[in-house]
Every structure is written in C-alpha cells, then in structure tokens.
Write a protein that holds these residues in place. Structure first.
Motif, PDB file in Angstrom:
ATOM      1  N   ILE A  10      -6.517  -1.184  22.991  1.00 56.47           N
ATOM      2  CA  ILE A  10      -5.065  -1.107  23.172  1.00 56.47           C
ATOM      3  C   ILE A  10      -4.742  -0.852  24.643  1.00 56.47           C
ATOM      4  O   ILE A  10      -3.915  -1.531  25.245  1.00 56.47           O
ATOM      5  CB  ILE A  10      -4.451   0.030  22.316  1.00 56.47           C
ATOM      6  CG1 ILE A  10      -4.606  -0.257  20.824  1.00 56.47           C
ATOM      7  CG2 ILE A  10      -2.966   0.219  22.653  1.00 56.47           C
ATOM      8  CD1 ILE A  10      -4.278   0.935  19.921  1.00 56.47           C
ATOM      9  N   ALA A  11      -5.431   0.130  25.220  1.00 59.11           N
ATOM     10  CA  ALA A  11      -5.144   0.524  26.601  1.00 59.11           C
ATOM     11  C   ALA A  11      -5.373  -0.631  27.568  1.00 59.11           C
ATOM     12  O   ALA A  11      -4.590  -0.835  28.499  1.00 59.11           O
ATOM     13  CB  ALA A  11      -5.993   1.729  26.996  1.00 59.11           C
ATOM     14  N   SER A  12      -6.417  -1.420  27.332  1.00 56.83           N
ATOM     15  CA  SER A  12      -6.688  -2.504  28.276  1.00 56.83           C
ATOM     16  C   SER A  12      -5.646  -3.616  28.133  1.00 56.83           C
ATOM     17  O   SER A  12      -5.192  -4.188  29.111  1.00 56.83           O
ATOM     18  CB  SER A  12      -8.122  -3.023  28.136  1.00 56.83           C
ATOM     19  OG  SER A  12      -8.196  -4.005  27.148  1.00 56.83           O
ATOM     20  N   THR A  13      -5.197  -3.876  26.884  1.00 51.59           N
ATOM     21  CA  THR A  13      -4.127  -4.863  26.675  1.00 51.59           C
ATOM     22  C   THR A  13      -2.838  -4.400  27.351  1.00 51.59           C
ATOM     23  O   THR A  13      -2.165  -5.170  28.041  1.00 51.59           O
ATOM     24  CB  THR A  13      -3.857  -5.051  25.161  1.00 51.59           C
ATOM     25  OG1 THR A  13      -5.070  -5.443  24.540  1.00 51.59           O
ATOM     26  CG2 THR A  13      -2.787  -6.101  24.914  1.00 51.59           C
ATOM     27  N   VAL A  14      -2.501  -3.135  27.132  1.00 58.08           N
ATOM     28  CA  VAL A  14      -1.254  -2.594  27.683  1.00 58.08           C
ATOM     29  C   VAL A  14      -1.290  -2.590  29.209  1.00 58.08           C
ATOM     30  O   VAL A  14      -0.316  -2.979  29.859  1.00 58.08           O
ATOM     31  CB  VAL A  14      -1.007  -1.166  27.149  1.00 58.08           C
ATOM     32  CG1 VAL A  14       0.149  -0.509  27.883  1.00 58.08           C
ATOM     33  CG2 VAL A  14      -0.731  -1.212  25.660  1.00 58.08           C
ATOM     34  N   ALA A  15      -2.421  -2.203  29.781  1.00 52.26           N
ATOM     35  CA  ALA A  15      -2.533  -2.151  31.241  1.00 52.26           C
ATOM     36  C   ALA A  15      -2.299  -3.530  31.847  1.00 52.26           C
ATOM     37  O   ALA A  15      -1.635  -3.670  32.869  1.00 52.26           O
ATOM     38  CB  ALA A  15      -3.897  -1.609  31.645  1.00 52.26           C
ATOM     39  N   VAL A  26       4.189   2.524  23.510  1.00 55.51           N
ATOM     40  CA  VAL A  26       3.334   1.419  23.092  1.00 55.51           C
ATOM     41  C   VAL A  26       3.426   1.315  21.574  1.00 55.51           C
ATOM     42  O   VAL A  26       3.210   2.308  20.877  1.00 55.51           O
ATOM     43  CB  VAL A  26       1.867   1.659  23.497  1.00 55.51           C
ATOM     44  CG1 VAL A  26       0.972   0.540  22.984  1.00 55.51           C
ATOM     45  CG2 VAL A  26       1.732   1.821  24.996  1.00 55.51           C
ATOM     46  N   ARG A  27       3.816   0.139  21.060  1.00 52.00           N
ATOM     47  CA  ARG A  27       3.893  -0.039  19.609  1.00 52.00           C
ATOM     48  C   ARG A  27       2.758  -0.946  19.135  1.00 52.00           C
ATOM     49  O   ARG A  27       2.576  -2.033  19.678  1.00 52.00           O
ATOM     50  CB  ARG A  27       5.236  -0.663  19.210  1.00 52.00           C
ATOM     51  CG  ARG A  27       6.381   0.303  19.314  1.00 52.00           C
ATOM     52  CD  ARG A  27       7.704  -0.282  18.847  1.00 52.00           C
ATOM     53  NE  ARG A  27       8.766   0.479  19.496  1.00 52.00           N
ATOM     54  CZ  ARG A  27       9.218   0.234  20.719  1.00 52.00           C
ATOM     55  NH1 ARG A  27       8.750  -0.799  21.389  1.00 52.00           N
ATOM     56  NH2 ARG A  27      10.129   0.992  21.262  1.00 52.00           N
ATOM     57  N   PRO A  53      -3.143   5.355  34.732  1.00 51.69           N
ATOM     58  CA  PRO A  53      -1.707   5.066  34.932  1.00 51.69           C
ATOM     59  C   PRO A  53      -0.919   5.086  33.616  1.00 51.69           C
ATOM     60  O   PRO A  53       0.298   5.170  33.638  1.00 51.69           O
ATOM     61  CB  PRO A  53      -1.716   3.656  35.538  1.00 51.69           C
ATOM     62  CG  PRO A  53      -3.054   3.525  36.175  1.00 51.69           C
ATOM     63  CD  PRO A  53      -3.994   4.307  35.300  1.00 51.69           C
ATOM     64  N   LEU A  54      -1.607   5.025  32.472  1.00 44.96           N
ATOM     65  CA  LEU A  54      -0.917   5.025  31.178  1.00 44.96           C
ATOM     66  C   LEU A  54      -0.676   6.433  30.632  1.00 44.96           C
ATOM     67  O   LEU A  54      -0.098   6.601  29.559  1.00 44.96           O
ATOM     68  CB  LEU A  54      -1.717   4.225  30.147  1.00 44.96           C
ATOM     69  CG  LEU A  54      -1.840   2.720  30.391  1.00 44.96           C
ATOM     70  CD1 LEU A  54      -2.695   2.089  29.308  1.00 44.96           C
ATOM     71  CD2 LEU A  54      -0.480   2.068  30.436  1.00 44.96           C
ATOM     72  N   SER A 106       4.520  -4.364  21.083  1.00 44.83           N
ATOM     73  CA  SER A 106       5.386  -4.356  22.259  1.00 44.83           C
ATOM     74  C   SER A 106       5.121  -3.102  23.072  1.00 44.83           C
ATOM     75  O   SER A 106       4.530  -2.131  22.584  1.00 44.83           O
ATOM     76  CB  SER A 106       6.860  -4.405  21.853  1.00 44.83           C
ATOM     77  OG  SER A 106       7.197  -3.230  21.147  1.00 44.83           O
ATOM     78  N   ILE A 107       5.556  -3.153  24.315  1.00 48.55           N
ATOM     79  CA  ILE A 107       5.510  -1.953  25.144  1.00 48.55           C
ATOM     80  C   ILE A 107       6.879  -1.771  25.795  1.00 48.55           C
ATOM     81  O   ILE A 107       7.581  -2.751  26.042  1.00 48.55           O
ATOM     82  CB  ILE A 107       4.410  -2.015  26.238  1.00 48.55           C
ATOM     83  CG1 ILE A 107       4.663  -3.182  27.196  1.00 48.55           C
ATOM     84  CG2 ILE A 107       3.032  -2.123  25.629  1.00 48.55           C
ATOM     85  CD1 ILE A 107       3.705  -3.220  28.376  1.00 48.55           C
TER      86      ILE A 107
END
Ligand SMILES: [Zn+2]
Length: 120
Positions: A10-15, A26-27, A53-54, A106-107
C-alpha cells in the motif's frame, strides 16, 4: 504477519501517486478472503509509514464481503467462512463474485493552501 507485506505494498503505491505531496487519508478495499485483521493492519501501517513522508496518513479500510453465486440454483451467498458452498442448495459449483479484493481506492493529499501554511 501478512499485514506487513500488505502495508508495504500500500505504502509504495501511495508514495508513487502522492509524488511528494503530503497524504492525509489512504482508502483501501480489502476483500473478506484476504483475512486481514483491521487492528493488526492499522498497527502495521503505523510502523510502515513512521519516519517516512507518509507519516500521519490515516488508513481507511473498506471491507468487501465474500460473495459467491451458485451455478446450479443461481442463489448468491455472502460467506462468513472461506467455504465456498451455496447457502441455498449446498452446492459447491459456485463462482466467486467478491472477496479477494486488495487495492488502493483513493488517497487524499493535503491542499496546496494547507501545504503553503505548513511551509511558512
Ligand atoms: Zn445453489
């Protein structure tokens, strides 16, 4: 604990999507068959984003029930247990409709105005 690897992914996608912007929410959609424990996921998320950064981004989980449709009688059954038998006729000739989802839906990133205020 597989929640850790889920959070890492999740974190790598969001970043990637945040591209350096501050992320507030983050949903994610997670299917029942993923057998994720919400508290464990939240805990792993905190550990995962700490000192990145997240950090501070809130994880909101949308749980998707496991649903199957029976090929014999056409009934759909929402499953509590990962046993794919029809609730109407007991048949096992079924198709999985939902329950294996795992995606970042989504974010929310901080608005530019808020980011400006934080910078000054
Ligand atoms: Zn059936």
């Amino acid at each position: 604990m597989h929640e850790f690897s889920l959070c890492r992914s999740i974190a790598s996608t969001v970043a990637q999507h945040a591209a350096g912007r501050e992320v507030e929410v983050v949903r994610v959609r997670i299917g029942h068959f993923r057998q994720v424990v919400p508290d464990t996921l939240a805990y792993c998320w905190e550990l995962q984003v700490r000192d990145t950064p997240l950090a501070g981004a809130r994880l909101e989980v949308d749980h998707v029930p496991a649903v199957i449709v029976c090929r014999d009688c056409g009934a759909s059954t929402t499953l509590d247990m990962p046993v794919r038998s029809c609730g109407a006729c007991g048949g096992v000739n079924t198709d999985l409709v939902s329950g294996e989802e795992f995606l970042v839906e989504s974010i929310d990133v901080a608005s530019p105005a808020a980011a400006d205020r934080a910078a000054t």
